[in-house]
Motif scaffolding. Structure first.
Motif, short mmCIF file in Angstrom:
data_model
loop_
_atom_site.label_atom_id
_atom_site.label_comp_id
_atom_site.label_asym_id
_atom_site.label_seq_id
_atom_site.Cartn_x
_atom_site.Cartn_y
_atom_site.Cartn_z
N GLY A 1 0.80 -1.22 0.00
CA GLY A 1 0.00 0.00 0.00
C GLY A 1 0.82 1.26 0.00
O GLY A 1 0.41 2.29 0.56
N THR A 2 2.01 1.22 -0.64
CA THR A 2 2.92 2.36 -0.61
C THR A 2 2.77 3.25 -1.83
O THR A 2 2.45 2.79 -2.93
CB THR A 2 4.38 1.89 -0.52
N THR A 3 3.04 4.53 -1.64
CA THR A 3 3.10 5.46 -2.76
C THR A 3 4.34 5.18 -3.59
O THR A 3 5.25 4.45 -3.16
CB THR A 3 3.16 6.91 -2.25
N ALA A 4 4.42 5.78 -4.78
CA ALA A 4 5.59 5.59 -5.64
C ALA A 4 6.86 6.07 -4.95
O ALA A 4 7.92 5.45 -5.06
CB ALA A 4 5.38 6.32 -6.96
N ALA A 5 6.76 7.17 -4.21
CA ALA A 5 7.93 7.71 -3.51
C ALA A 5 8.39 6.76 -2.42
O ALA A 5 9.60 6.54 -2.23
CB ALA A 5 7.60 9.08 -2.93
N ASP A 6 7.45 6.16 -1.70
CA ASP A 6 7.81 5.23 -0.63
C ASP A 6 8.37 3.93 -1.19
O ASP A 6 9.27 3.33 -0.61
CB ASP A 6 6.60 4.94 0.25
N THR A 7 7.83 3.49 -2.33
CA THR A 7 8.38 2.30 -2.98
C THR A 7 9.82 2.55 -3.39
O THR A 7 10.68 1.66 -3.27
CB THR A 7 7.54 1.93 -4.21
N ALA A 8 10.12 3.75 -3.85
CA ALA A 8 11.49 4.08 -4.25
C ALA A 8 12.45 3.99 -3.08
O ALA A 8 13.59 3.53 -3.23
CB ALA A 8 11.53 5.49 -4.85
N VAL A 9 12.01 4.41 -1.89
CA VAL A 9 12.86 4.30 -0.71
C VAL A 9 13.29 2.86 -0.50
O VAL A 9 14.45 2.56 -0.18
CB VAL A 9 12.12 4.84 0.54
N ASP A 10 12.36 1.94 -0.69
CA ASP A 10 12.62 0.52 -0.45
C ASP A 10 13.37 -0.13 -1.61
O ASP A 10 14.45 -0.71 -1.43
CB ASP A 10 11.28 -0.20 -0.23
N VAL A 11 12.82 -0.03 -2.81
CA VAL A 11 13.40 -0.72 -3.97
C VAL A 11 14.70 -0.07 -4.41
O VAL A 11 15.74 -0.74 -4.56
CB VAL A 11 12.38 -0.77 -5.12
N ASP A 12 14.68 1.23 -4.64
CA ASP A 12 15.89 1.92 -5.08
C ASP A 12 16.97 1.88 -4.00
O ASP A 12 18.16 1.81 -4.30
CB ASP A 12 15.58 3.36 -5.46
N GLY A 13 16.54 1.94 -2.73
CA GLY A 13 17.50 1.86 -1.65
C GLY A 13 18.24 0.54 -1.65
O GLY A 13 19.45 0.48 -1.41
N GLY A 14 17.52 -0.56 -1.92
CA GLY A 14 18.16 -1.86 -1.99
C GLY A 14 19.14 -1.96 -3.15
O GLY A 14 20.25 -2.49 -3.00
N ILE A 15 18.72 -1.46 -4.30
CA ILE A 15 19.58 -1.50 -5.48
C ILE A 15 20.83 -0.64 -5.28
O ILE A 15 21.94 -1.03 -5.64
CB ILE A 15 18.79 -1.05 -6.73
N TYR A 16 20.65 0.52 -4.70
CA TYR A 16 21.78 1.42 -4.43
C TYR A 16 22.79 0.76 -3.49
O TYR A 16 24.01 0.84 -3.69
CB TYR A 16 21.27 2.72 -3.83
N THR A 17 22.28 0.09 -2.46
CA THR A 17 23.18 -0.57 -1.51
C THR A 17 23.97 -1.68 -2.18
O THR A 17 25.18 -1.83 -1.95
CB THR A 17 22.36 -1.13 -0.33
N LEU A 18 23.32 -2.46 -3.03
CA LEU A 18 24.04 -3.48 -3.80
C LEU A 18 25.16 -2.87 -4.63
O LEU A 18 26.28 -3.37 -4.67
CB LEU A 18 23.06 -4.22 -4.72
N GLY A 19 24.83 -1.76 -5.29
CA GLY A 19 25.84 -1.10 -6.13
C GLY A 19 27.02 -0.59 -5.34
O GLY A 19 28.18 -0.68 -5.79
N GLN A 20 26.75 -0.07 -4.16
CA GLN A 20 27.84 0.44 -3.32
C GLN A 20 28.77 -0.70 -2.90
O GLN A 20 29.99 -0.57 -2.96
CB GLN A 20 27.28 1.13 -2.08
#
Length: 523
Positions: A92-111
């Motif tokens: 039930g998350t907004t697009a912005a909140d989904t980005a925190v979760d999904v993009d945050g995970g991808i960014y951490t992998l990249g780092q």
């Protein structure tokens, strides 16, 4: 009946037995999928991960494992649209909140891929330099770090089904340790889908990554001496984990991230600009992910003479937050994860209100596109505790949702004492200025509060546009906290590898030490 999601164990997709547990849309109440871990051969699953996955990962260098992490990050990015659809329906998350979760995970992998690449062809790491142990200096001692010969079991929370997986898995896989993840049941779909995409890609060797959805029954029974366990969730569950017979008997290494009464502090004499940053951040932390963040601000402390005016300013901003179905473009805050969580937050507000005033009551706010009788949508609620010294609930009870409590302090020593009553938190943020003596005051306050926090986040007008946010967990910095926050440590750059590596002292002729072929672990 809806689809029963399979689990990935011992190199195969296996569907659990029974009807399973339904996952539902927290806005509409519609059933989405089901999950079940019943009937799985857990001993076989753990043995396969240790023997097949562990051996294959250890055969690779740090650099080679880093290459796999980089490829996984690219793969996940290519499926981002599908992950957004799952998060919308299941969390039930907004697009912005989904980005925190999904993009945050991808960014951490990249780092971790970038950091791991710097470790190159090494298969072991040096902890410090060699120390002479004889008068002639020939006999030496060198501390060596090598991957543990077990499995990393992750038992994760419902609020971050993507980031919660990858912030743990990135350092584990880079270290050469296979992962078994048990996501929280309510939001397991996204975790399961991400693992499925990685498995289908063939980027990791068999046994390196497994996922078990549904009940956690029997998982801890499988732990052996070289395994590690990382848990994110309630302090009550953490207590049970620490006392589990397998954990105690085998001295299993455990990392806990538990609930936390994080604070935000407006410094004495702060400028109007710093005050505006404080107000904005409190509102943001109450509403991002509907307040369902382990790092969210729960206690906001302000000078006594600004108490009423800041309360009014925060309430005014909260009045502009539209809450409801995130499918509606006008909605800024989506749902809580479930109706059960909705009820728990409602009960928590009632409990806190016995020692605090309600300044802005989210329970009375209209919802957009959501039925209040069915959905788990709840607008933010701000409370004010006039007597934080005489109140205990505000320093003891965390309401895991869009709820925060404002409280006044007399002087900085008083504020620091109130913050310490939280008995250990993940993060505290300070708001002030850096001109003249203000920078020194911020530094002194941060030093004082560091002992009871995993992170101290300082916001001033000079970093207003570059600071990463009170509640955003970045892989460069430590995530964890003492006391009721669990006493654990995650992330912090390559420091995170330490949880998955075993330290041993090698004592030998200096020529042997020089032949170890390991690189220093630089954090």
């Amino acid at each position: 009946m809806t689809e029963l999601l399979p689990n990935f164990v011992h190199g195969a997709w296996v569907t659990g037995t029974g009807a399973g547990t339904p996952l539902v849309d927290p806005v509409t109440g519609a059933e989405l999928v089901r999950v079940s871990s019943a009937g799985l051969d857990l001993p076989r699953a753990f043995a396969f991960a240790r023997e097949q996955g562990g051996a294959a990962l250890r055969a690779m260098t740090f650099g080679q494992r880093a290459e796999r992490l980089a490829a996984i990050a690219k793969l996940l990015q290519s499926h981002r649209e599908a992950y957004g659809a799952i998060a919308l329906a299941d969390s039930g998350t907004t697009a912005a909140d989904t980005a925190v979760d999904v993009d945050g995970g991808i960014y951490t992998l990249g780092q971790y891929a970038r950091w791991g690449a710097k470790l190159g062809d090494a298969k072991a790491l040096l902890d410090g330099g060699a120390t002479p142990m004889s008068k002639d200096g020939v006999f030496q001692s060198q501390h060596l770090l090598v991957p543990t010969r077990g499995v990393a079991l992750f038992i994760n929370a419902f609020n971050f089904p993507s980031w919660g997986l990858w912030e743990k898995a990135a350092p584990a896989l880079l270290a050469g340790v296979p992962v078994i993840v048990k996501p929280a049941t309510a939001t397991a779909w996204l975790t399961q889908r991400m693992v499925a995409d990685v498995v289908a890609s063939g980027l990791l060797p068999e046994g390196a990554l497994s996922v078990i959805c549904g009940s956690s029954a029997g998982l801890l029974d499988q732990l052996q001496p070289f395994d590690v366990l990382s848990f994110t969730g309630s302090a009550q569950t953490a207590e049970l984990i620490r006392s589990h017979p397998a954990v105690v008997r085998h001295s299993v290494r455990v990392n806990i991230e538990a609930d936390s009464l994080n604070s935000a502090l407006l410094m004495p004499g702060a400028s109007d600009e710093a005050q505006a940053l404080f107000v904005r951040e409190v509102v943001r932390e109450m509403t991002v992910k509907s307040g369902q963040k382990c790092t969210a601000i729960r206690r906001a402390l302000v000078p006594q003479d600004r108490y009423e005016s800041i309360g009014a300013a925060i309430a005014a901003k909260l009045a502009g937050i539209t809450t409801g179905d995130p499918r509606d473009a006008s909605v800024r805050m989506g749902a809580l994860v479930s109706r059960e969580q909705f009820d728990a937050v409602q009960a928590g507000i009632v409990e806190l209100a016995t020692q605090a005033r309600v300044l802005f009551d989210g329970r009375r706010q209209p919802l957009v596109g959501a039925d209040p009788a069915v959905s788990a949508c709840l607008a933010p609620t701000l409370l004010a505790c006039d007597d934080p010294d005489g109140s205990d609930l505000v320093h003891r009870v965390e309401v895991f949702g869009p709820v925060a409590t404002l409280m006044p302090y007399r002087d900085l020593a008083h504020a620091q004492a109130l913050i310490a009553r939280g008995e250990g938190s993940l993060v505290c943020s300070l708001y002030g200025d850096t001109d003249g003596e203000h920078a020194s005051a911020l530094a002194a306050c941060a030093t004082e509060l560091a002992a009871c926090h995993g992170r101290v986040h300082i916001v001033s007008p000079s970093v207003a546009t570059t600071q990463t946010g009170h509640g955003n967990v970045m892989p460069q910095s430590l995530h964890g906290g003492p006391g009721r926050a669990g006493g654990g440590e995650e992330l912090g750059g390559l420091r995170a590898l330490g949880f998955y590596l075993r330290r041993a002292a090698v004592q030998a002729d200096g020529a042997v030490i020089q032949s170890l072929g390991a690189l220093p672990l630089t954090v």
